[in-house]
Design a protein around this motif. Structure first.
Motif, PDB file in Angstrom:
ATOM      1  N   ARG A 222     -24.310  40.075   0.288  1.00 20.43           N
ATOM      2  CA  ARG A 222     -24.222  41.381  -0.370  1.00 20.43           C
ATOM      3  C   ARG A 222     -25.273  41.512  -1.478  1.00 20.43           C
ATOM      4  NH1 ARG A 222     -19.167  41.292  -1.407  1.00 20.43           N
ATOM      5  NH2 ARG A 222     -19.236  40.629  -3.590  1.00 20.43           N
ATOM      6  N   LEU A 223     -25.498  40.426  -2.216  1.00 16.66           N
ATOM      7  CA  LEU A 223     -26.491  40.456  -3.294  1.00 16.66           C
ATOM      8  C   LEU A 223     -27.885  40.721  -2.743  1.00 16.66           C
ATOM      9  CD1 LEU A 223     -27.133  39.970  -6.326  1.00 16.66           C
ATOM     10  CD2 LEU A 223     -27.394  37.545  -5.756  1.00 16.66           C
TER      11      LEU A 223
ATOM     12  N   ASN B 232     -31.707  31.396  -1.129  1.00 16.18           N
ATOM     13  CA  ASN B 232     -30.463  30.811  -0.630  1.00 16.18           C
ATOM     14  C   ASN B 232     -29.394  30.929  -1.699  1.00 16.18           C
ATOM     15  OD1 ASN B 232     -30.893  28.637  -2.491  1.00 16.18           O
ATOM     16  ND2 ASN B 232     -32.272  27.708  -1.001  1.00 16.18           N
ATOM     17  N   PRO B 233     -28.135  30.662  -1.359  1.00 15.79           N
ATOM     18  CA  PRO B 233     -27.057  30.817  -2.344  1.00 15.79           C
ATOM     19  C   PRO B 233     -27.215  29.936  -3.574  1.00 15.79           C
ATOM     20  CG  PRO B 233     -26.146  30.792  -0.133  1.00 15.79           C
ATOM     21  CD  PRO B 233     -27.607  30.435   0.004  1.00 15.79           C
ATOM     22  N   ARG B 234     -27.793  28.743  -3.407  1.00 16.38           N
ATOM     23  CA  ARG B 234     -27.956  27.863  -4.564  1.00 16.38           C
ATOM     24  C   ARG B 234     -28.884  28.496  -5.596  1.00 16.38           C
ATOM     25  NH1 ARG B 234     -31.476  25.457  -8.234  1.00 16.38           N
ATOM     26  NH2 ARG B 234     -30.322  23.790  -9.220  1.00 16.38           N
ATOM     27  N   ASN B 235     -30.027  29.034  -5.132  1.00 17.59           N
ATOM     28  CA  ASN B 235     -30.955  29.701  -6.044  1.00 17.59           C
ATOM     29  C   ASN B 235     -30.317  30.935  -6.659  1.00 17.59           C
ATOM     30  OD1 ASN B 235     -32.750  27.790  -5.260  1.00 17.59           O
ATOM     31  ND2 ASN B 235     -34.381  29.191  -4.703  1.00 17.59           N
ATOM     32  N   ALA B 236     -29.518  31.653  -5.862  1.00 17.76           N
ATOM     33  CA  ALA B 236     -28.838  32.836  -6.370  1.00 17.76           C
ATOM     34  C   ALA B 236     -27.856  32.464  -7.468  1.00 17.76           C
ATOM     35  CB  ALA B 236     -28.113  33.555  -5.233  1.00 17.76           C
ATOM     36  N   ALA B 237     -27.119  31.361  -7.280  1.00 17.54           N
ATOM     37  CA  ALA B 237     -26.170  30.917  -8.299  1.00 17.54           C
ATOM     38  C   ALA B 237     -26.892  30.507  -9.573  1.00 17.54           C
ATOM     39  CB  ALA B 237     -25.341  29.752  -7.757  1.00 17.54           C
TER      40      ALA B 237
END
Length: 720
Positions: free
Chosen positions: A214-215, A229-234
Motif C-alpha cells: 500500500r505504501l 523492500n519492506p526492510r528499507n521501508a521500515a
C-alpha cells in the motif's frame, strides 16, 4: 543489500582488481574493509543498499579468511571486529545499556551443523543431557532497543553501531503494538527478583507486506520514490523527523532479547519469551525449543516452506543456546555472540518468460545485456528486468529469448536470473550473441584481449554521454542534488547539456525551469521544473564548483579510477595541471594506482575532446585543485607509514590513527621493511619484535604526543 540495476558497471570496476589484490593479503584486506564500510554505510545509514546480502557476506567471509591466515592484519577498525550499523546525526545519540551485537551467518545446513557440533562440544552435551536451543524466525527489519523505567516506557533507540543508537522514542510511540507500560502479569514474576528502575529489551521493527504494498502504491501520488523492500521501508519510516509520518506507515514489532537478564526470574531464552508475552510485548509465535540437530533442521525446513504465508519478511532462522548460563559460558567475539547463529534462507524463486535481452550502454562504453521478462511478484515487489552482466554470464546461465526462466532477488533485493527451465525451452530458440555495432551510436564494438566486457569505442556515443552526465552529478562525484536520470535525459534532448562542462557554462535557471521533469500529471500533461526547484538546482551546481580535484577526477568517469584512487591522485599531484604534466610512470608510482590505472589516466588525458572539457571546466571556475579545509593540518607526514601496537594510555587507537592520517600519514596494521615508524604502547607484542628485527624505528607515546602536536616526528631526519 542493493536496489535496481544502476550499479552494473560500477560493480565491475570495484571488483576488477581482485586478482591483483589477492597477491597482497594486506592490500586485499584493506580493499575489503573499504568496500564493506561503504556498503554498510549505504545499507544502515542511508537505507540505500548497493550490493546484495550474499555479496556482502562473501566479502566479509573473504576478509575473515585472510585475517585467519594473517593474524597480524587484524586491527581494531577491521570490519570483522565491529557490529554492522551506523549512527546518523539526524537524531540524538543514545548509549545502550549493553552492546547490541551482530549475529554470524550459516549459509547452508553444513555450516549450521558445524556450529551445532562445536557448541555441543563446548558445553559438554551428552545424549542424557543434550544442549537445548531456541529457534526463532529471523525478521528482516530494523533492530531497536526499548527502555522501561519503573515499568513505564521511556525511550527507544536504533541499534546504531552497537554501542550507540539513535533516539527514535517519539516515532516508536506511534507503533501500536509497543506497550507504554509493562503488564502486571509480567511484573509479578520479577517483583521479588529486583527489576529495579529500568530494563532494556531488544527486537525488530518491521513493516507488514500488505502495508508495504500500500505504501509503494501511493509513492507516485506522494511524489517520492518507492521503497526497494519492506526492510528499507521500515528503516526509512522509523527515521522520519515527523512522528506523524511514522504513525501512518503501519509499523509493527517483534521483541526477543534483553540487555541484562539478571533482574528477571528466568534462566532460559524460552522462559524469557514467555515473560515478554506476559509483559504485553509482541512476540513471534513461530519459535521452538530443540534438543537435537534433527529438530533444528525440521524447524528451519518448516519455516522455509511456510515463508510466503507470513505477512512479514524473514530471511532465515536464528538458533540460540537456550540456557542463559550456557550463553554466558560461550561469550562473544568482537562482533557477535558465540551462542547464536543465523541460518540464512536461499532467496525466493519464481518462474516467468524471458521476452528480450536488451543491451544497455554504460558511461565507459561497456555493453551490458539486460533480461526483460514478464512482470512477476518476488519478495514483496514486482520485477520485470535483471542484468545478465556480460556475455560469459549469459553463456554460463544458458538463457535464451523465449525461455521460461527462474528469477529471484539476490539478498531479497536485486533481481537476478537464476537460469532456464530447459524442459520448457522453445524448439526454435537460439543462443544470444552480442551485437557487432553499438545499439546507441552504431559504432564498432570491441572486446579487448583478457577482458570480459564488450565495449563501444566511440567517444561520441550518446548513451555513454548520458551515463557520464548522470555519474558527474552523483553523490560521490560532484553531488548536484536535483539532477536525476530522467531530467538529464530531457536536458540532453532539449540540447541544453551534452557534456559535463555544459552544466556550468550553458545551463541556466531560466532554461531549466521550462524543462519537463520526465513525470506526467494525473491529466496526462508533462510536469515542468518549477522556478523554485530550478533555482535550488543551480545553487547546487554553483556549490559543486568548489568540490575539488578528487571529486572532479572521479566525476570524469576515467576508467578504473574510483573514489579512493581519485583521492590518492589528487593528494599526490595537488592540481589538474600537475597531473597533466606527469607521465605514466610517475602516475603509476602513486600508492594504490599502478600501471593499469596509470595507463587509463594518461590515455584519458591524451584525448583532445577530454582536454577541451577540462579547459572549459577551468574557465567556468570549477576548482581543479585539491581541496583542504582551513583547519586541516599540513600534510607533513605524507609518505610515512606508521604502525600502532600495544596499549596507548592517553589515546584511543582509532583516534590516534585518524590524527596521523590527518597529517597525511599512512597507518598500517602490520610491520614490514616499508614501515617508517612503529609507535609502541604498553604490552606491545609481536609487532614490536618484528620492528626490532627489521630495524624499524620505534617510538613511545610521548613521541606520539609530539607528533600530534607538531605534525613532525621527533628527530625524524636523524632516524631516517
Amino acid at each position: 543489500m542493493a536496489s535496481g540495476n544502476a550499479q552494473v558497471e560500477g560493480q565491475a570496476s570495484l571488483f576488477g582488481d581482485e586478482d591483483r589484490l589477492a597477491a597482497s593479503p594486506r592490500a586485499r584486506a584493506a580493499e575489503l574493509n573499504r568496500l564493506l564500510n561503504i556498503y554498510a554505510y549505504r545499507y544502515y545509514a542511508l537505507d540505500d543498499p548497493v550490493v546484495t546480502d550474499a555479496e556482502f557476506d562473501r566479502l566479509l567471509r573473504e576478509l575473515h579468511a585472510i585475517e585467519e591466515l594473517h593474524p597480524e592484519l587484524v586491527s581494531p577498525d577491521s570490519y570483522t571486529q565491529r557490529v554492522g550499523g551506523y549512527v546518523s546525526d539526524q537524531f540524538e545519540p543514545v548509549r545502550h545499556a549493553q552492546r547490541m551485537y551482530s549475529i554470524d551467518d550459516a549459509m547452508n545446513l553444513a555450516e549450521l551443523d558445524e556450529w551445532l557440533a562445536r557448541t555441543d562440544e563446548a558445553l559438554g552435551s551428552t545424549p542424557e543431557h543434550p544442549v537445548a536451543y531456541t529457534c526463532e524466525l529471523k525478521i528482516d527489519g530494523l533492530g531497536v532497543a526499548l527502555t522501561y523505567r519503573d515499568a513505564q516506557f521511556v525511550r527507544a533507540a536504533t541499534r546504531g553501531d552497537g554501542t550507540t543508537g539513535e533516539n527514535v522514542t517519539a516515532n516508536v510511540l506511534t507503533i501500536k503494538d509497543v506497550p507504554h507500560a509493562l503488564a502486571p502479569e509480567g511484573l509479578a514474576s520479577v517483583a521479588d527478583a529486583g527489576l529495579g528502575h529500568s530494563v532494556e529489551v531488544r527486537g525488530e521493527v518491521y513493516m507488514p507486506k500488505h502495508s508495504f504494498v500500500r505504501l509503494n502504491e501511493g509513492a507516485d501520488a506522494a511524489g517520492r520514490e518507492p521503497f526497494a523492500n519492506p526492510r528499507n521501508a521500515a528503516a526509512g519510516s522509523l527515521r522520519q523527523k515527523d512522528p506523524k509520518v511514522t504513525a501512518h506507515r503501519d509499523l509493527e514489532t517483534f521483541i526477543y532479547a534483553v540487555a541484562d537478564e539478571a533482574p528477571l526470574s528466568v534462566t532460559t531464552q524460552w522462559q524469557f519469551l514467555q515473560w515478554l508475552r506476559a509483559c504485553g510485548f509482541s512476540v513471534n509465535p513461530n519459535a521452538a525449543r530443540c534438543t537435537s540437530a534433527h529438530e533444528v533442521h525440521d524447524f528451519c525446513a518448516r519455516a522455509l516452506a511456510h515463508r510466503e504465508e507470513l505477512d512479514y519478511d524473514i530471511d532465515g532462522v536464528v538458533v540460540k543456546v537456550d540456557s542463559f548460563a550456557g550463553q554466558e559460558a560461550l561469550g562473544f567475539t568482537a562482533r557477535a555472540p558465540r551462542w547464536a547463529i543465523a541460518f540464512k534462507f536461499p532467496p525466493e524463486e519464481k518462474r516467468t518468460v524471458l521476452r528480450e535481452i536488451r543491451i544497455q550502454v554504460g558511461r565507459t562504453g561497456v555493453l551490458t545485456p539486460v533480461a526483460e521478462f514478464d512482470p512477476v511478484l518476488v519478495a514483496g515487489s514486482t520485477i520485470a528486468r535483471a542484468t545478465l552482466h556480460n556475455i560469459d554470464e549469459v553463456r554460463r546461465k544458458n538463457v535464451r529469448v523465449g525461455d521460461t526462466i527462474v528469477v529471484h532477488k539476490a539478498g531479497d533485493v536485486i533481481p537476478e536470473v537464476v537460469g532456464p527451465v530447459l524442459e520448457l525451452r522453445p524448439a526454435d530458440s537460439v543462443d544470444f550473441e552480442m551485437p557487432a555495432l553499438c545499439p546507441s551510436c552504431g559504432s564498432p564494438v570491441v572486446r579487448e584481449e583478457g577482458e570480459v566486457a564488450y565495449r563501444c569505442v566511440s567517444i561520441d556515443c550518446p548513451a555513454q554521454a548520458h551515463e557520464r552526465l548522470c555519474h558527474w552529478v552523483s553523490r560521490k562525484a560532484m553531488d548536484i542534488d536535483g539532477l536525476g536520470d530522467e531530467l538529464i535525459g530531457k536536458l540532453v534532448a532539449a540540447g541544453l547539456v551534452s557534456d559535463v562542462a555544459d552544466f556550468y557554462d550553458r545551463l541556466t535557471a531560466t532554461a531549466l525551469a521550462g524543462c519537463p521533469t520526465g513525470r506526467v500529471s494525473v491529466a496526462g500533461d508533462d510536469i515542468l521544473v518549477g522556478k523554485t526547484i530550478a533555482a535550488k538546482v543551480m545553487e547546487q551546481v554553483e556549490q559543486s564548483r568548489r568540490a575539488g580535484l578528487a571529486r572532479v577526477l572521479f566525476g570524469l568517469g576515467i576508467r578504473h579510477v574510483g573514489e579512493q584512487v581519485a583521492r590518492s591522485i589528487a593528494r599526490e599531484f595537488g592540481s589538474m595541471g600537475a597531473l597533466m604534466e606527469a607521465d605514466e610512470e610517475r602516475i603509476a608510482a602513486v600508492e594504490g594506482v599502478g600501471p593499469k590505472i596509470a595507463h587509463s589516466v594518461r590515455e584519458f588525458l591524451s584525448v583532445p575532446e577530454n582536454l577541451s572539457v577540462i579547459e572549459r571546466l577551468r574557465e567556468a571556475r570549477v576548482s581543479l585543485e585539491e581541496q583542504r579545509s582551513a583547519d586541516e593540518p599540513a600534510q607533513t607526514l605524507s609518505g610515512l607509514t606508521f604502525v600502532l601496537t600495544g596499549t596507548l594510555e592517553r589515546h584511543k587507537r582509532d583516534e590516534a590513527k585518524a590524527a596521523l592520517q590527518a597529517f597525511g600519514a599512512k597507518v598500517s596494521g602490520s610491520v614490514s621493511k616499508k614501515t617508517s615508524y612503529v609507535i609502541a604502547g604498553a604490552a606491545a607484542g609481536s609487532k614490536l619484535t618484528k620492528a626490532q628485527q627489521l630495524g624499524v624505528p620505534v617510538l613511545d607515546e610521548d613521541a606520539l604526543e609530539q607528533i600530534l602536536a607538531t605534525g613532525e616526528v621527533p628527530g625524524g631526519e636523524d632516524d631516517e
